[in-house]
Write an enzyme that holds these catalytic residues in place. Structure first.
Site, PDB file in Angstrom:
ATOM      1  N   ARG A 116       0.833  -1.207   0.000  1.00  0.00           N
ATOM      2  CA  ARG A 116       0.000   0.000   0.000  1.00  0.00           C
ATOM      3  C   ARG A 116       0.867   1.256   0.000  1.00  0.00           C
ATOM      4  O   ARG A 116       1.915   1.312   0.644  1.00  0.00           O
ATOM      5  CB  ARG A 116      -0.908   0.029   1.230  1.00  0.00           C
ATOM      6  CG  ARG A 116      -1.767  -1.221   1.417  1.00  0.00           C
ATOM      7  CD  ARG A 116      -2.565  -1.141   2.709  1.00  0.00           C
ATOM      8  NE  ARG A 116      -3.207  -2.416   3.037  1.00  0.00           N
ATOM      9  CZ  ARG A 116      -4.395  -2.799   2.586  1.00  0.00           C
ATOM     10  NH1 ARG A 116      -5.072  -2.005   1.787  1.00  0.00           N
ATOM     11  NH2 ARG A 116      -4.908  -3.970   2.933  1.00  0.00           N
ATOM     12  N   GLY A 131      -7.694   7.187  -1.440  1.00  0.00           N
ATOM     13  CA  GLY A 131      -7.832   6.648  -2.784  1.00  0.00           C
ATOM     14  C   GLY A 131      -6.966   7.315  -3.836  1.00  0.00           C
ATOM     15  O   GLY A 131      -7.082   6.999  -5.018  1.00  0.00           O
ATOM     16  N   GLN A 182       2.564  -5.457   4.113  1.00  0.00           N
ATOM     17  CA  GLN A 182       1.948  -6.203   5.214  1.00  0.00           C
ATOM     18  C   GLN A 182       1.674  -7.637   4.806  1.00  0.00           C
ATOM     19  O   GLN A 182       1.421  -7.925   3.623  1.00  0.00           O
ATOM     20  CB  GLN A 182       0.598  -5.566   5.601  1.00  0.00           C
ATOM     21  CG  GLN A 182       0.691  -4.338   6.453  1.00  0.00           C
ATOM     22  CD  GLN A 182      -0.698  -3.819   6.766  1.00  0.00           C
ATOM     23  OE1 GLN A 182      -1.340  -3.195   5.937  1.00  0.00           O
ATOM     24  NE2 GLN A 182      -1.159  -4.090   7.981  1.00  0.00           N
ATOM     25  N   GLU A 296     -10.664   0.522   7.842  1.00  0.00           N
ATOM     26  CA  GLU A 296     -10.767  -0.627   6.953  1.00  0.00           C
ATOM     27  C   GLU A 296     -10.477  -1.893   7.770  1.00  0.00           C
ATOM     28  O   GLU A 296      -9.496  -1.932   8.521  1.00  0.00           O
ATOM     29  CB  GLU A 296      -9.770  -0.505   5.799  1.00  0.00           C
ATOM     30  CG  GLU A 296     -10.021   0.695   4.887  1.00  0.00           C
ATOM     31  CD  GLU A 296      -8.957   0.840   3.815  1.00  0.00           C
ATOM     32  OE1 GLU A 296      -8.322  -0.178   3.471  1.00  0.00           O
ATOM     33  OE2 GLU A 296      -8.750   1.970   3.330  1.00  0.00           O
ATOM     34  N   GLN A 308      -6.379  -0.418   8.248  1.00  0.00           N
ATOM     35  CA  GLN A 308      -6.164   1.032   8.105  1.00  0.00           C
ATOM     36  C   GLN A 308      -7.153   1.778   8.975  1.00  0.00           C
ATOM     37  O   GLN A 308      -8.273   1.316   9.232  1.00  0.00           O
ATOM     38  CB  GLN A 308      -6.320   1.486   6.655  1.00  0.00           C
ATOM     39  CG  GLN A 308      -5.964   2.942   6.415  1.00  0.00           C
ATOM     40  CD  GLN A 308      -4.602   3.313   6.993  1.00  0.00           C
ATOM     41  OE1 GLN A 308      -4.534   4.012   7.995  1.00  0.00           O
ATOM     42  NE2 GLN A 308      -3.516   2.815   6.427  1.00  0.00           N
ATOM     43  N   ARG A 310      -8.061   6.082   9.401  1.00  0.00           N
ATOM     44  CA  ARG A 310      -7.729   7.471   9.064  1.00  0.00           C
ATOM     45  C   ARG A 310      -8.798   8.389   9.659  1.00  0.00           C
ATOM     46  O   ARG A 310      -9.944   7.975   9.844  1.00  0.00           O
ATOM     47  CB  ARG A 310      -7.649   7.670   7.546  1.00  0.00           C
ATOM     48  CG  ARG A 310      -8.941   7.389   6.820  1.00  0.00           C
ATOM     49  CD  ARG A 310      -8.823   7.696   5.331  1.00  0.00           C
ATOM     50  NE  ARG A 310      -7.913   6.824   4.639  1.00  0.00           N
ATOM     51  CZ  ARG A 310      -8.250   5.644   4.105  1.00  0.00           C
ATOM     52  NH1 ARG A 310      -9.484   5.182   4.207  1.00  0.00           N
ATOM     53  NH2 ARG A 310      -7.360   4.908   3.488  1.00  0.00           N
ATOM     54  N   HIS A 827     -30.305  40.230   3.708  1.00  0.00           N
ATOM     55  CA  HIS A 827     -29.922  41.303   2.801  1.00  0.00           C
ATOM     56  C   HIS A 827     -30.451  41.156   1.384  1.00  0.00           C
ATOM     57  O   HIS A 827     -31.089  42.054   0.828  1.00  0.00           O
ATOM     58  CB  HIS A 827     -28.395  41.425   2.734  1.00  0.00           C
ATOM     59  CG  HIS A 827     -27.934  42.188   1.540  1.00  0.00           C
ATOM     60  ND1 HIS A 827     -27.532  41.556   0.385  1.00  0.00           N
ATOM     61  CD2 HIS A 827     -27.896  43.506   1.288  1.00  0.00           C
ATOM     62  CE1 HIS A 827     -27.235  42.472  -0.510  1.00  0.00           C
ATOM     63  NE2 HIS A 827     -27.445  43.652   0.014  1.00  0.00           N
TER      64      HIS A 827
END
Length: 868
Positions: A116, A131, A182, A296, A308, A310, A827
């Protein structure tokens, strides 16, 4: 420690520049007890940089790329493609090759890997970059791993990644790529989990999407996943998707798409126990990182693995409170027609002058209405006042009431809870009218007060200046909230409401007050638009001046214009305009915004529009035409009323209310003019003080003071001490906040309550909004984000997010108005009525749905837009 390759256990918070956002988050995840993270390591950005040193083409290509704009897609594709090829051919350092081989040997020869990308500007609080770079699954053998490391590096320069960086202001040369390797988990199910609902933004509602096999089937949109919504230990909603296919790993490496057996497609990917267990894991991760997470995950056997996590960057911040009670926050910006983020100095000044209890979030101000919602009287007041001027607010408030999100005290009956209003009282003659001369007296008093402020503040400096400004703000508040001033404003507003209600009831005529409001006296904002037409009349005879304004980019415009034929006359006209209106600007409730007097070139396109689209003497003609239409409407209404039963009594009452509209509705715009007048005097004095702070080395530029609150600035001026990191942090915060879209209303759970129009009588495809100025008009839509970008033709219809008084000069060139934000008395609505422009406000996503140049029809009486 080898900085070319690091294991997850070797990573720490100081190494973002080495391992990127994704890598750093994985390192943190691996350290959380009880969280399963597949073993792995990272080829750092140093390895990436070393490989690029072997490429002769890369530096020159990168230099070219830095000069390209996001719109130049052809050039982006060409240069990005050449950069990717150069990277794929680059030589990987032997040190990196040996380190990768060492880690792979530890994991075993038969092991497959997920590879990744992890950019240094990725998975950050201010930009996720999700992505944008590539990932590869089920990669086997050392050679294949090395080749896919190159492919990950190259993906830093895909067209989409390059465009994303340009649009978000990231320098290509400052973004580097690490690569995560990984151990590959071969799952029976996988998916995504948001610890805050990405649709409603509720922090209490966790969502899980799940499918069979690898998660790529969902990411690519190949299948509709199962969806679960979890709150606490309860699954509130479960939807089983049609999982016709799934992505699976191949024994020889790589992946393939396989059909899912028909009998299995409607089987849930997770059991209820697994859903709740996964949700608990999500909450643990969220607590560890301290913010909502996009996670994920995959399921192998009965074990969940996290691959993952984030931060969710799209959520609007929730105001901070010191209790666990439920709260409901209403946006101040939607009332003031300025939904942009404000700098700290601007926020603090607004808080100094407002009596309402407010809180800050995302660089905007909100009012907590929870206490009002807790009483029957408060609910009715909100529904009738706030909701009465904006149906979207009304519907949102109604939603909160019906949910009983805020507990209602005893005594609220069913009819009141449903928001049903009591029947209106029988018609009666209105109260006596106030003295019209009071308006002139209030205006003169305010002008004298501002002039005294200008003279006195020149003698102040240092701590004395700061004390004086704080004292004068109290004078501003007295003027702003003067009971007589408020009563005159309310007299005009109530008269308009009375006329609209009674003329509709008696004559079947909607929004009659709109025409009666045209060309009223003492409207400082509408006069500002007409005055710029007069400036255009002065400049119109001088082609040299017009040509100069058309080509102006930057420079000493006063000195340069004075040398032109007609330049002296033009300068006098522009300066006279600035003397009266130069304190105005877009977003003027934020004291830090650039005023027209500070950058007069903002007005040049507006002057040119007036020269192009208006005839000489247009300001007087426009005012006279509006006045004639208003007088004719009055005569027409009175004539029709006289034909009714009790006609003389009704006509007399109507004349009195029309007189109130004519005498007092224009004054409604003056208090805000008074605020910005004082703001500009304060700002000029504070900027002089800031120059001294620059000279003393406390700040770097005078604009740095905009990132301090008034009290912080006062402390700095008084003590001569300041930690500049505070300003640096505030600047970063402002950049994040400025990209957010504030909600009209939100709860303390973070849930955004949008509100809807409940109208079933609209044509198919019509865009619903709030009718604020009567009439129907058809023309070309001009979708404009900033007034400096306006290039209007006579008869265009202005479509924009919102308008404030600074947009008024454009109103003389258009024949209709559409905004995303607004209410009956904001306004744009007030000035549209005075200029006789059909207008619809509160049209959700108008600037996205309506395309610049499309022909549209604005139904200002009924409140909708047709795209023709």
């Amino acid at each position: 420690m080898n900085t070319l390759v690091l294991s997850f256990q070797e990573m720490d918070d100081t190494q973002l520049h080495l391992v990127g956002g994704k890598g750093l988050n994985l390192g943190k995840l691996a350290a959380i007890p009880g969280i399963n993270v597949p073993e792995g390591f990272c080829v750092t950005t140093e390895g990436f940089k070393q490989a690029l040193l072997s490429s002769r083409e890369y530096p020159a290509l990168l230099q070219k790329l830095n000069l390209i704009h996001a719109e130049d897609r052809t050039q982006i594709a060409d240069i990005s493609g050449r950069i990717r090829q150069a990277i794929l051919e680059a030589e990987i350092s032997s040190t990196v090759v040996h380190a990768v081989a060492h880690y792979l040997s530890r994991f075993g020869e038969q092991q497959a890997y997920a590879i990744r990308s992890s950019a240094t500007a990725e998975d950050l609080p201010q930009a996720s970059f999700a992505g944008q770079q590539d990932s590869y699954l089920n990669i086997t053998s050392l050679d294949a791993v090395l080749q896919h490391i190159r492919k990950c590096w190259a993906s830093l320069y895909t067209d989409r990644a390059v465009v994303y960086r340009i649009q978000n202001g990231f320098d290509h040369s400052q973004v580097h790529l690490a690569v995560i390797i990984q151990k590959m988990i071969i799952p029976q199910a996988s998916g995504i989990m948001f610890t805050a609902d990405p649709v409603t933004c509720s922090r209490k509602l966790l969502t899980i999407d799940a499918g069979f096999g690898l998660g790529e089937a969902m990411v690519s949109g190949l299948v509709t996943p199962d969806s679960y919504k979890v709150q606490g230990e309860d699954i509130l909603e479960q939807r089983i998707g049609g999982k016709q296919a799934a992505v699976y790993a191949l024994k020889e490496g790589g992946t393939e798409i396989r059909p899912v057996a028909p009998g299995q497609q409607q089987e849930p990917a997770l059991t209820a126990e697994q859903v709740l267990r996964l949700a608990r894991t999500g909450r643990e991760i969220e607590a560890y990182f301290g913010s909502p997470q996009d996670i994920e995950w995959c399921l192998a056997g009965d074990e969940f693995y996290i691959v993952q996590s984030r931060p969710v960057t799209t959520l609007y911040p929730v105001p901070e409170v010191n209790d666990q009670d439920n709260h409901v926050y209403v946006s101040v910006g939607h009332q003031q027609m300025m939904t942009d983020s404000m700098k700290p100095l601007g926020l603090s000044f607004y808080l100094m002058i407002t009596p309402a209890p407010m809180t800050k979030a995302g660089g905007r101000l909100f009012v907590d209405i929870a206490r009002m919602l807790a009483t029957p009287e408060g609910c009715d007041l909100l529904l009738n006042n706030l909701g009465g001027s904006d149906p979207l607010f009304r519907d949102a408030i109604q939603t909160i009431i019906e949910r009983e999100f805020i507990p209602i005290t005893a005594g609220r009956d069913h009819n009141s809870r449903s928001g049903r209003q009591a029947a209106p009282p029988a018609w009666s003659e209105p109260a006596p009218a106030p003295d019209p001369a009071a308006v002139k007296l209030l205006i003169r008093r305010n002008e004298a007060s501002v002039e005294e402020l200008r003279q006195t503040i020149r003698t102040k400096s240092g701590a004395v200046l700061m004390d004086y400004i704080q004292e004068d703000v109290q004078q501003l508040k007295q003027l702003l909230f003067d009971p007589q001033s408020i009563s005159l404003i309310m007299a005009g507003m109530n008269a308009s409401a009375w006329i609209n209600e009674q003329m509709n009831e008696w004559l079947g005529e909607k929004n009659a007050a709109d025409t009666l409001s045209q060309s009223v006296p003492d409207n400082i904002t509408s006069e500002m638009g007409l005055a710029l037409l007069d400036v255009a009349d002065v400049i119109r005879p001088y082609p040299e001046v017009i040509g100069y304004l058309q080509q102006f980019q930057a420079g000493q415009w006063r000195e340069e214009m004075a040398e032109l034929d007609g330049g002296v006359e033009a300068l006098k006209a522009v300066q006279a305009y600035l003397d009266k209106y130069g304190m105005r600007c877009t977003g003027e409730i934020d004291i830090t915004r650039t005023r027209w007097s500070e950058q007069p070139s903002i007005l040049f396109p507006l002057i040119l529009n007036n020269i192009k689209n208006a005839a000489p003497g247009a300001s007087r003609q426009k005012f006279a035409r509006g006045l004639e239409e208003a007088m004719n409407k009055e005569q027409e209404l009175i004539s029709r009323l006289m034909q009714l039963p009790d006609g003389e009594q009704k006509a007399a009452a109507a004349r009195q209310q029309i007189s109130l509209i004519r005498n007092f509705s224009g004054y409604r715009e003056y208090p805000k003019y008074g605020i910005v007048n004082r703001y500009f005097v304060y700002k000029q004095a504070l900027l002089k003080e800031a120059e001294l702070l620059v000279q003393e080395g406390h700040i770097q530029t005078v604009e740095d003071i905009f990132y301090l609150t008034f009290q912080e600035l006062r402390e700095t001026v008084s003590t001569g001490t300041l930690d500049y990191r505070l300003i640096s942090n505030r600047k970063e915060e402002y950049e994040i906040y400025d990209r957010l879209t504030p909600p009209r209303m939100m709860t303390s759970d973070g849930e955004i309550i949008t509100g809807r129009y409940h109208r079933g009588d609209l044509p198919e495809g019509a865009l619903a909004g709030l009718p604020v100025s009567a009439g129907v008009v058809e023309g070309r839509a001009r979708v404009i984000g900033r007034i400096e970008e306006a290039n209007l033709e006579a008869g265009d219809i202005l479509v924009t997010a919102f308008t404030d008084p600074s947009w008024t000069p454009l109103f003389v060139s258009i024949k209709g108005l559409v905004t995303e934000v607004g209410g009956l008395m904001t306004h744009g609505a007030v000035i549209a009525r005075e200029y006789g422009l059909p207008a619809v406000v509160g049209v959700e996503q108008a600037t996205s749905i309506i395309q610049d140049g499309q022909r549209i029809r604005v139904h200002g009486t009924e409140g909708y837009i047709e795209i023709l």
